[in-house]
Design a protein around this motif. Structure first.
Motif, mmCIF file in Angstrom:
data_model
loop_
_atom_site.group_PDB
_atom_site.id
_atom_site.type_symbol
_atom_site.label_atom_id
_atom_site.label_comp_id
_atom_site.label_asym_id
_atom_site.label_seq_id
_atom_site.Cartn_x
_atom_site.Cartn_y
_atom_site.Cartn_z
ATOM 1 N N ALA A 20 0.724 -1.157 -0.072
ATOM 2 C CA ALA A 20 -0.109 0.018 -0.002
ATOM 3 C C ALA A 20 0.721 1.206 0.133
ATOM 4 C CB ALA A 20 -0.863 -0.079 1.224
ATOM 5 N N MET A 21 1.909 1.273 0.705
ATOM 6 C CA MET A 21 2.730 2.576 0.660
ATOM 7 C C MET A 21 3.474 2.626 -0.680
ATOM 8 S SD MET A 21 4.957 1.987 4.296
ATOM 9 C CE MET A 21 4.069 1.625 5.666
ATOM 10 N N ALA A 24 1.175 4.142 -2.915
ATOM 11 C CA ALA A 24 1.155 5.774 -2.598
ATOM 12 C C ALA A 24 2.289 6.333 -3.479
ATOM 13 C CB ALA A 24 1.125 5.862 -1.067
ATOM 14 N N LEU A 25 3.537 5.918 -3.192
ATOM 15 C CA LEU A 25 4.544 6.430 -4.047
ATOM 16 C C LEU A 25 4.529 6.541 -5.463
ATOM 17 C CD1 LEU A 25 7.579 5.365 -1.475
ATOM 18 C CD2 LEU A 25 6.638 7.662 -1.655
ATOM 19 N N THR A 27 1.727 6.083 -7.286
ATOM 20 C CA THR A 27 0.586 7.067 -7.602
ATOM 21 C C THR A 27 1.113 8.611 -7.443
ATOM 22 O OG1 THR A 27 -0.807 5.541 -6.384
ATOM 23 C CG2 THR A 27 -1.648 7.846 -6.954
ATOM 24 N N SER A 28 1.899 8.791 -6.427
ATOM 25 C CA SER A 28 2.518 10.112 -6.267
ATOM 26 C C SER A 28 3.611 10.510 -7.376
ATOM 27 C CB SER A 28 3.166 10.274 -4.963
ATOM 28 O OG SER A 28 4.107 11.393 -4.692
ATOM 29 N N ASN A 32 2.875 13.634 -10.352
ATOM 30 C CA ASN A 32 3.977 14.636 -10.629
ATOM 31 C C ASN A 32 4.543 14.176 -12.021
ATOM 32 O OD1 ASN A 32 3.799 16.395 -8.232
ATOM 33 N ND2 ASN A 32 3.715 14.456 -7.264
ATOM 34 N N ARG A 41 10.251 8.845 -6.432
ATOM 35 C CA ARG A 41 10.885 8.041 -5.199
ATOM 36 C C ARG A 41 10.215 6.771 -4.986
ATOM 37 N NH1 ARG A 41 9.378 11.819 -0.623
ATOM 38 N NH2 ARG A 41 7.180 11.333 -1.258
ATOM 39 N N GLU A 62 9.637 3.063 10.401
ATOM 40 C CA GLU A 62 9.416 3.933 9.241
ATOM 41 C C GLU A 62 10.117 3.186 8.055
ATOM 42 O OE1 GLU A 62 8.395 8.532 8.023
ATOM 43 O OE2 GLU A 62 8.547 7.921 10.253
ATOM 44 N N VAL A 65 12.156 6.128 2.436
ATOM 45 C CA VAL A 65 12.016 6.560 1.142
ATOM 46 C C VAL A 65 13.260 7.108 0.515
ATOM 47 C CG1 VAL A 65 10.511 8.009 -0.263
ATOM 48 C CG2 VAL A 65 9.487 6.832 1.912
ATOM 49 N N MET B 1 -0.324 2.829 6.116
ATOM 50 C CA MET B 1 -0.698 3.834 4.946
ATOM 51 C C MET B 1 -2.118 3.672 4.568
ATOM 52 S SD MET B 1 0.923 5.703 2.926
ATOM 53 C CE MET B 1 -0.319 6.678 2.036
ATOM 54 N N LEU B 3 -5.440 3.452 2.296
ATOM 55 C CA LEU B 3 -5.400 3.829 0.601
ATOM 56 C C LEU B 3 -6.247 4.617 0.271
ATOM 57 C CD1 LEU B 3 -5.536 -0.253 -0.174
ATOM 58 C CD2 LEU B 3 -3.832 1.474 -1.278
ATOM 59 N N VAL B 6 -4.458 7.611 -0.836
ATOM 60 C CA VAL B 6 -3.856 7.354 -2.223
ATOM 61 C C VAL B 6 -4.437 7.844 -3.232
ATOM 62 C CG1 VAL B 6 -2.737 5.640 -3.760
ATOM 63 C CG2 VAL B 6 -2.446 5.485 -1.223
ATOM 64 N N PHE B 66 0.947 5.906 12.403
ATOM 65 C CA PHE B 66 2.362 6.720 12.696
ATOM 66 C C PHE B 66 3.410 6.351 11.915
ATOM 67 C CE2 PHE B 66 0.213 6.610 16.549
ATOM 68 C CZ PHE B 66 -0.003 7.806 17.114
ATOM 69 N N THR B 67 3.118 5.132 10.959
ATOM 70 C CA THR B 67 4.111 4.864 9.817
ATOM 71 C C THR B 67 3.946 5.455 8.588
ATOM 72 O OG1 THR B 67 3.177 2.908 9.310
ATOM 73 C CG2 THR B 67 4.519 2.584 11.139
ATOM 74 N N ASP B 68 3.268 6.492 8.597
ATOM 75 C CA ASP B 68 2.807 7.210 7.250
ATOM 76 C C ASP B 68 3.912 7.754 6.694
ATOM 77 O OD1 ASP B 68 0.761 7.118 5.946
ATOM 78 O OD2 ASP B 68 -0.309 8.917 6.578
ATOM 79 N N ILE B 69 3.981 7.396 5.083
ATOM 80 C CA ILE B 69 5.265 7.840 4.396
ATOM 81 C C ILE B 69 4.548 9.368 3.819
ATOM 82 C CG2 ILE B 69 6.495 5.922 4.077
ATOM 83 C CD1 ILE B 69 4.879 5.812 1.308
ATOM 84 N N ASN B 70 5.589 10.078 3.452
ATOM 85 C CA ASN B 70 5.175 11.280 2.963
ATOM 86 C C ASN B 70 5.033 11.431 1.560
ATOM 87 O OD1 ASN B 70 4.720 14.059 2.938
ATOM 88 N ND2 ASN B 70 6.692 14.589 3.123
ATOM 89 N N ALA B 71 3.953 10.949 0.862
ATOM 90 C CA ALA B 71 3.544 10.949 -0.590
ATOM 91 C C ALA B 71 3.088 12.078 -0.877
ATOM 92 C CB ALA B 71 2.887 9.583 -0.907
ATOM 93 N N GLU B 72 3.446 12.768 -2.216
ATOM 94 C CA GLU B 72 3.201 13.988 -2.494
ATOM 95 C C GLU B 72 2.123 13.974 -3.667
ATOM 96 O OE1 GLU B 72 7.037 16.721 -1.724
ATOM 97 O OE2 GLU B 72 7.289 15.142 -3.295
#
Lengths: 121, 147
Positions: A20-21, A24-25, A27-28, A32, A41, A62, A65, B1, B3, B6, B66-72
């Motif tokens: 899932a993470m 997200a990356l 998709t990000s 962009n 990334r 964590e 990334v 994360m 979804l 997302v 808390f383990t969220d990553i920083n997706a832009e």
């Protein structure tokens, strides 16, 4: 060890989490694709999974990334490769559904053990 | 994360690409506009995209792990005017002609705009596929409960 809290289920949960993470990356990155200066990334999927196997309490750590190296940047500094991202998009989806099926079959076995006992007598 | 977050990222891109298509369409539509309310010919516009961490609020914030990553996500940072000088054509009969009989036309190349429009449409499609893929993953998670 409790039968409800098996190590392989925890690992599968971590696998789904990482997928899932990654989604997200990806998709990000796709979002962009036209942002000047944006760098692709990703997480090291296998590395993170190995880390999860080695430290079973790694739930709270964590994932790292990092920027993906070796991609060709456009003149505006953006290095998103649409081919890479679309390929990964389908890959992650398959990984996710594979882990999901495994988890489901695990639960099915459990539920069989619970239900068949009552019907047998 | 989460979804659902997302999906928000893809949604931000769909919005940004649509705004880009709007600006490009406006450029195409006004390729021959010699007068504007502000005076002078129409000026070609560009969108500038910027990457931004997704803002979460309310319920989503509470749910976020808390383990969220920083997706832009992406958003249109600003719309800038092209600084290219207008193209001057000799049309003494036009009401917009200057003292020497020249009319200033916007410096717009329709081919360039169409390529830009295609780029926006393709990026829109790609993000729509990303939404589809994320939706499948959410559906798969729901199916675990149903089994």
């Amino acid at each position: 060890m409790s039968w409800l809290d098996s190590p392989q289920d925890n690992l599968l949960a971590r696998y789904l989490d990482l997928a899932a993470m990654r989604q997200a990356l990806i998709t990000s990155n796709i979002a962009n694709v036209d942002t000047p200066g944006y760098r692709t990334r990703d997480i090291d999927f296998h590395g993170e999974l190995v880390r999860a196997i080695e430290h079973e309490d790694a739930d709270s750590t964590e994932p790292v990334v990092r920027e993906v190296q070796g991609l060709i940047a456009r003149p505006d500094g953006n290095n998103v490769s649409i081919d890479r991202e679309s390929m990964l998009l389908s890959e992650v989806q398959l990984q996710f559904s594979a882990a999901e099926q495994l988890l489901k079959s695990d639960f099915k076995t459990l539920s069989m053990a619970i239900n068949e006992g009552s019907s047998g007598s | 994360m989460n979804l659902f977050k997302v999906l928000d990222i893809s949604a931000s891109a769909l919005l940004a690409e649509r705004q880009r298509a709007e600006v490009v369409s406006s450029n195409l539509a006004n390729a021959e506009s010699t007068s504007t309310p502000g005076g002078g010919p129409y000026k070609r516009m560009h969108v500038v995209f910027g990457a931004h961490p997704m803002q979460m609020h309310g319920f989503a914030m509470t749910l976020a792990s808390f383990t969220d990553i920083n997706a832009e996500g992406v958003r249109v940072d600003r719309v800038v005017q092209d600084g290219a000088p207008p193209v001057r054509r000799f049309e003494p009969g036009s009401p917009d002609a200057d003292a020497e009989g020249y009319v200033s036309y916007p410096a717009i190349n329709p081919v360039e705009e169409l390529v830009n429009l295609m780029g926006a449409a393709r990026a829109y499609q790609l993000n729509a596929s990303a939404v589809q893929s994320t939706k499948n993953m959410i559906q798969a998670s729901i199916d675990i409960i149903k089994s």
